[in-house]
Design a protein around this motif. Structure first.
Motif, PDB file in Angstrom:
ATOM      1  N   CYS A 207      30.862  36.557  35.449  1.00  0.00           N
ATOM      2  CA  CYS A 207      30.975  36.391  36.946  1.00  0.00           C
ATOM      3  C   CYS A 207      30.961  34.795  37.089  1.00  0.00           C
ATOM      4  O   CYS A 207      30.480  34.281  36.520  1.00  0.00           O
ATOM      5  CB  CYS A 207      29.900  36.805  37.572  1.00  0.00           C
ATOM      6  SG  CYS A 207      29.379  38.718  37.584  1.00  0.00           S
ATOM      7  N   THR A 208      31.663  34.467  38.459  1.00  0.00           N
ATOM      8  CA  THR A 208      31.548  33.089  38.610  1.00  0.00           C
ATOM      9  C   THR A 208      31.208  33.136  40.274  1.00  0.00           C
ATOM     10  O   THR A 208      31.450  34.109  40.899  1.00  0.00           O
ATOM     11  CB  THR A 208      33.033  32.460  38.651  1.00  0.00           C
ATOM     12  OG1 THR A 208      34.105  33.213  39.694  1.00  0.00           O
ATOM     13  CG2 THR A 208      33.711  32.430  37.224  1.00  0.00           C
ATOM     14  N   ASP A 209      30.617  31.896  40.751  1.00  0.00           N
ATOM     15  CA  ASP A 209      30.574  31.876  42.103  1.00  0.00           C
ATOM     16  C   ASP A 209      31.534  31.929  43.125  1.00  0.00           C
ATOM     17  O   ASP A 209      32.832  31.530  42.441  1.00  0.00           O
ATOM     18  CB  ASP A 209      29.894  30.251  42.237  1.00  0.00           C
ATOM     19  CG  ASP A 209      29.500  30.195  43.662  1.00  0.00           C
ATOM     20  OD1 ASP A 209      28.234  30.761  43.956  1.00  0.00           O
ATOM     21  OD2 ASP A 209      30.282  29.466  44.495  1.00  0.00           O
ATOM     22  N   SER A 210      31.443  32.629  43.926  1.00  0.00           N
ATOM     23  CA  SER A 210      32.673  32.868  44.872  1.00  0.00           C
ATOM     24  C   SER A 210      32.425  32.263  46.372  1.00  0.00           C
ATOM     25  O   SER A 210      33.148  32.469  47.235  1.00  0.00           O
ATOM     26  CB  SER A 210      32.913  34.203  44.973  1.00  0.00           C
ATOM     27  OG  SER A 210      31.675  34.966  45.526  1.00  0.00           O
ATOM     28  N   GLY A 237      36.479  41.497  42.837  1.00  0.00           N
ATOM     29  CA  GLY A 237      35.622  40.721  43.678  1.00  0.00           C
ATOM     30  C   GLY A 237      35.152  41.566  44.961  1.00  0.00           C
ATOM     31  O   GLY A 237      35.436  42.726  44.880  1.00  0.00           O
ATOM     32  N   SER A 238      34.808  40.561  45.939  1.00  0.00           N
ATOM     33  CA  SER A 238      34.611  41.436  47.271  1.00  0.00           C
ATOM     34  C   SER A 238      35.721  41.665  47.835  1.00  0.00           C
ATOM     35  O   SER A 238      36.970  41.250  47.669  1.00  0.00           O
ATOM     36  CB  SER A 238      33.760  40.329  48.138  1.00  0.00           C
ATOM     37  OG  SER A 238      33.467  40.840  49.422  1.00  0.00           O
ATOM     38  N   ARG A 239      35.671  42.946  48.856  1.00  0.00           N
ATOM     39  CA  ARG A 239      36.717  43.026  49.904  1.00  0.00           C
ATOM     40  C   ARG A 239      37.147  42.077  50.338  1.00  0.00           C
ATOM     41  O   ARG A 239      38.228  41.861  51.025  1.00  0.00           O
ATOM     42  CB  ARG A 239      36.527  44.546  50.493  1.00  0.00           C
ATOM     43  CG  ARG A 239      36.041  45.637  49.572  1.00  0.00           C
ATOM     44  CD  ARG A 239      36.056  46.763  50.447  1.00  0.00           C
ATOM     45  NE  ARG A 239      35.504  47.946  49.438  1.00  0.00           N
ATOM     46  CZ  ARG A 239      36.401  48.767  49.044  1.00  0.00           C
ATOM     47  NH1 ARG A 239      37.708  48.261  49.081  1.00  0.00           N
ATOM     48  NH2 ARG A 239      36.192  49.871  48.034  1.00  0.00           N
ATOM     49  N   VAL A 240      36.060  40.998  50.943  1.00  0.00           N
ATOM     50  CA  VAL A 240      36.397  40.008  51.737  1.00  0.00           C
ATOM     51  C   VAL A 240      36.414  38.758  50.439  1.00  0.00           C
ATOM     52  O   VAL A 240      35.408  38.302  50.082  1.00  0.00           O
ATOM     53  CB  VAL A 240      35.538  39.864  52.972  1.00  0.00           C
ATOM     54  CG1 VAL A 240      35.744  38.361  53.482  1.00  0.00           C
ATOM     55  CG2 VAL A 240      35.491  40.797  53.724  1.00  0.00           C
ATOM     56  N   LYS A 246      29.261  38.436  46.719  1.00  0.00           N
ATOM     57  CA  LYS A 246      29.841  39.149  45.915  1.00  0.00           C
ATOM     58  C   LYS A 246      30.707  38.204  44.912  1.00  0.00           C
ATOM     59  O   LYS A 246      31.876  37.992  45.049  1.00  0.00           O
ATOM     60  CB  LYS A 246      30.702  40.376  46.532  1.00  0.00           C
ATOM     61  CG  LYS A 246      29.913  41.387  47.287  1.00  0.00           C
ATOM     62  CD  LYS A 246      29.194  42.283  46.637  1.00  0.00           C
ATOM     63  CE  LYS A 246      28.360  43.236  47.512  1.00  0.00           C
ATOM     64  NZ  LYS A 246      27.328  44.102  46.919  1.00  0.00           N
ATOM     65  N   PRO A 247      29.994  37.769  43.802  1.00  0.00           N
ATOM     66  CA  PRO A 247      30.618  36.919  42.876  1.00  0.00           C
ATOM     67  C   PRO A 247      31.895  37.713  42.182  1.00  0.00           C
ATOM     68  O   PRO A 247      32.089  38.980  42.092  1.00  0.00           O
ATOM     69  CB  PRO A 247      29.564  36.775  41.906  1.00  0.00           C
ATOM     70  CG  PRO A 247      28.099  37.076  42.546  1.00  0.00           C
ATOM     71  CD  PRO A 247      28.365  37.978  43.559  1.00  0.00           C
ATOM     72  N   GLY A 248      32.816  36.919  42.068  1.00  0.00           N
ATOM     73  CA  GLY A 248      33.901  37.306  41.268  1.00  0.00           C
ATOM     74  C   GLY A 248      33.673  37.927  39.900  1.00  0.00           C
ATOM     75  O   GLY A 248      32.821  37.214  38.958  1.00  0.00           O
ATOM     76  N   ILE A 249      34.366  38.975  39.559  1.00  0.00           N
ATOM     77  CA  ILE A 249      33.965  39.690  38.209  1.00  0.00           C
ATOM     78  C   ILE A 249      35.286  39.685  37.210  1.00  0.00           C
ATOM     79  O   ILE A 249      36.567  39.708  37.801  1.00  0.00           O
ATOM     80  CB  ILE A 249      33.732  41.245  38.411  1.00  0.00           C
ATOM     81  CG1 ILE A 249      32.737  41.248  39.477  1.00  0.00           C
ATOM     82  CG2 ILE A 249      33.672  41.898  37.386  1.00  0.00           C
ATOM     83  CD1 ILE A 249      32.597  42.894  39.832  1.00  0.00           C
ATOM     84  N   TYR A 250      34.879  39.163  36.081  1.00  0.00           N
ATOM     85  CA  TYR A 250      35.970  39.076  34.999  1.00  0.00           C
ATOM     86  C   TYR A 250      35.728  39.811  33.979  1.00  0.00           C
ATOM     87  O   TYR A 250      34.581  40.013  33.288  1.00  0.00           O
ATOM     88  CB  TYR A 250      35.994  37.568  34.803  1.00  0.00           C
ATOM     89  CG  TYR A 250      36.261  36.529  35.860  1.00  0.00           C
ATOM     90  CD1 TYR A 250      37.553  36.030  35.968  1.00  0.00           C
ATOM     91  CD2 TYR A 250      35.263  36.211  36.690  1.00  0.00           C
ATOM     92  CE1 TYR A 250      37.574  35.178  36.907  1.00  0.00           C
ATOM     93  CE2 TYR A 250      35.434  35.141  37.594  1.00  0.00           C
ATOM     94  CZ  TYR A 250      36.717  34.786  37.989  1.00  0.00           C
ATOM     95  OH  TYR A 250      36.793  33.974  38.865  1.00  0.00           O
ATOM     96  N   THR A 251      36.613  40.445  33.117  1.00  0.00           N
ATOM     97  CA  THR A 251      36.661  41.228  32.010  1.00  0.00           C
ATOM     98  C   THR A 251      36.460  40.113  30.702  1.00  0.00           C
ATOM     99  O   THR A 251      37.369  39.463  30.390  1.00  0.00           O
ATOM    100  CB  THR A 251      37.586  42.089  31.521  1.00  0.00           C
ATOM    101  OG1 THR A 251      37.448  43.266  32.702  1.00  0.00           O
ATOM    102  CG2 THR A 251      37.365  42.856  30.327  1.00  0.00           C
TER     103      THR A 251
END
Length: 274
Positions: A207-210, A237-240, A246-251
């Motif tokens: 994850c990264t800070d969003s 990530g978040s719907r907003v 809701k931090p950004g999600i990465y694979t």
């Protein structure tokens, strides 16, 4: 929802065998996930990210991706969810999606292979390999990006960068020119806090800070680059976009290096048959 297309009919058996050999299992379905979507960033300097790819349907940018070998692009599996069975085309060498540029070229896709563990219900195994019909013409604006093969987490606080042609405002405006943003990595424990992603972030994710600056719709599939290496692929990530809760999600890519090598090794050099 239309089913994801098979790469090619004559490769169906081969891909089934690859799927059976792939590691990892699907997560338990819950609800459809908000998908990876650069908010609060800035225009990138032209052609300093020559690995970037635009995945397109009918001339429209849908997702990002990046060149990992001369004939192969890596992206996110969920990008195929709304394609109605169509194969992507891949634009390489672009800064602007519409303006003439010296090395910009659209490539047809020969094979489109989502990881067999990917699904619409969660963010598990969200990787997609695209085999181009021919090897890309490498030059100053088209280059391969190395990806991480070592199984280790990126240290929390490390500032990484991501780029894309995704949404840049909450009203949904899409840019014509490549955008970039830098974000610090969050620890998995922090990202998994119950007020954030509540233990849904697996060891295969990061994850990264969003907070106010984030990836947004259309950035999915692009690389998260840390110290010059692709560590992960934009997933969700978040719907907003830009929601700090809701931090950004990465694979992460390293856990899937063997699958990537297996697929590329099996399909590279195959003759195109009618």
């Amino acid at each position: 929802m239309a089913p994801r297309p098979a790469a090619r009919p004559d490769l169906a058996l081969l891909l089934l065998l690859l799927a059976a050999a792939a590691s990892g299992e699907c997560g338990v379905p819950n609800a459809a996930q908000p998908r990876g979507r650069i908010l609060g960033g800035r225009e990138a300097r032209p052609h300093l990210r020559p690995h970037m790819a635009s995945l397109q349907l009918d001339g429209e940018h849908i997702c990002g991706g990046f060149l990992i070998a001369e004939q192969w692009v890596l992206s996110a599996a969920h990008c195929t969810e709304e394609t109605d069975g169509k194969l992507f085309q891949v634009l390489l060498g672009a800064h602007s999606l519409t303006e003439p540029e010296p090395h910009k070229r659209l490539y047809r896709v020969r094979a489109q292979i989502p990881h067999p563990g990917s699904n619409v219900y969660n963010n598990e195994d969200d990787l997609l390999l695209l085999q181009l019909e021919e090897k890309a013409e490498l030059n100053e604006h088209v280059q391969v990006l190395p990806f991480q093969r070592e199984q280790r987490d990126v240290a929390a606080g490390t500032v990484c960068e991501v780029a894309g042609w995704g949404t840049v405002t909450h009203s949904g405006r899409r840019p014509d020119r490549l955008q970039q943003v830098e974000r610090p990595v969050l620890s998995r424990d922090e990202c998994n806090h119950r007020t954030r992603h509540d233990h849904s972030i697996t060891p295969n994710m990061m994850c990264t800070d969003s907070r106010k600056r984030d990836t947004c719709k259309g950035d999915s599939g692009g690389p998260l680059v840390c110290n010059g290496v692709a560590e992960a692929v934009v997933t969700a990530g978040s719907r907003v976009c830009g929601n700090y809760k809701k931090p950004g999600i990465y694979t992460r890519i390293a856990p899937y290096a063997a699958w990537i090598d297996r697929v590329m090794g099996a399909l590279s050099g195959q003759e195109d048959t009618p």
